[in-house]
Design an enzyme around this catalytic site. Sequence first.
Site, PDB file in Angstrom:
ATOM      1  N   SER A  87      16.551  -2.213 -36.350  1.00 36.09           N
ATOM      2  CA  SER A  87      17.739  -2.888 -35.820  1.00 36.09           C
ATOM      3  C   SER A  87      18.751  -3.329 -36.875  1.00 36.09           C
ATOM      4  O   SER A  87      19.915  -3.518 -36.554  1.00 36.09           O
ATOM      5  CB  SER A  87      17.337  -4.096 -34.972  1.00 36.09           C
ATOM      6  OG  SER A  87      16.837  -5.134 -35.781  1.00 36.09           O
TER       7      SER A  87
ATOM      8  N   LYS B 286      18.799 -10.954 -37.651  1.00 34.27           N
ATOM      9  CA  LYS B 286      20.017 -10.322 -37.119  1.00 34.27           C
ATOM     10  C   LYS B 286      21.213 -10.908 -37.847  1.00 34.27           C
ATOM     11  O   LYS B 286      21.107 -11.851 -38.620  1.00 34.27           O
ATOM     12  CB  LYS B 286      20.180 -10.589 -35.613  1.00 34.27           C
ATOM     13  CG  LYS B 286      19.040 -10.167 -34.731  1.00 34.27           C
ATOM     14  CD  LYS B 286      18.989  -8.692 -34.501  1.00 34.27           C
ATOM     15  CE  LYS B 286      17.833  -8.366 -33.536  1.00 34.27           C
ATOM     16  NZ  LYS B 286      17.362  -7.013 -33.686  1.00 34.27           N
TER      17      LYS B 286
END
Length: 179
Positions: free
Chosen positions: A45, A88
Amino acid sequence: MNKPVVKDSIWKELWEYIKMIIFVVVVVLIINNFLLINARVPSESMEKTIMTGDQFFGNRLAYLFENPERYDIVVFKYPDDESQLFVKRVIGLPGETVEIKDGKVYINGSEKPLDDSFTPETPIGDYGPYVVPDECYFMLGDNRNHSGDSRFWKQPYVKKDKIIGKAIFRYFPGIKILK
């Protein structure tokens, strides 16, 4: 008569080693629990910024006196299962409206999208609008087309007090400052 002196000497030396080991363990525990996060990236990711399997350190004190800023890479407790840590990039700040059109991120209805030069491929899709609550953040992975992030979570926002720290540098494989 020499035997007790030798025996005492061995015990004194052994005790010095034990004290040193205890000291090292205490220092490592303090660093690991209060100063640094030692993390490994389990998914794609955040590629190409952080690759699958990379190991990095995060600063646990980064947000003690200041707030996360847009584009910071942060480690946090996953809102849908706080037993998991995620990494993230901060995209939406408290009070902002985030909308994604044709893969481009727009804040508060701006005509100009946010910089996405760190994404490995052109992001796709339309999402939102999301209104980020106070004391919360909207997170996206850099590899947007292959990231489970705020767009897909049941609870799309990360509360500030669930942010563990800021990713600062990768140490394996090789050293890289994370930006």
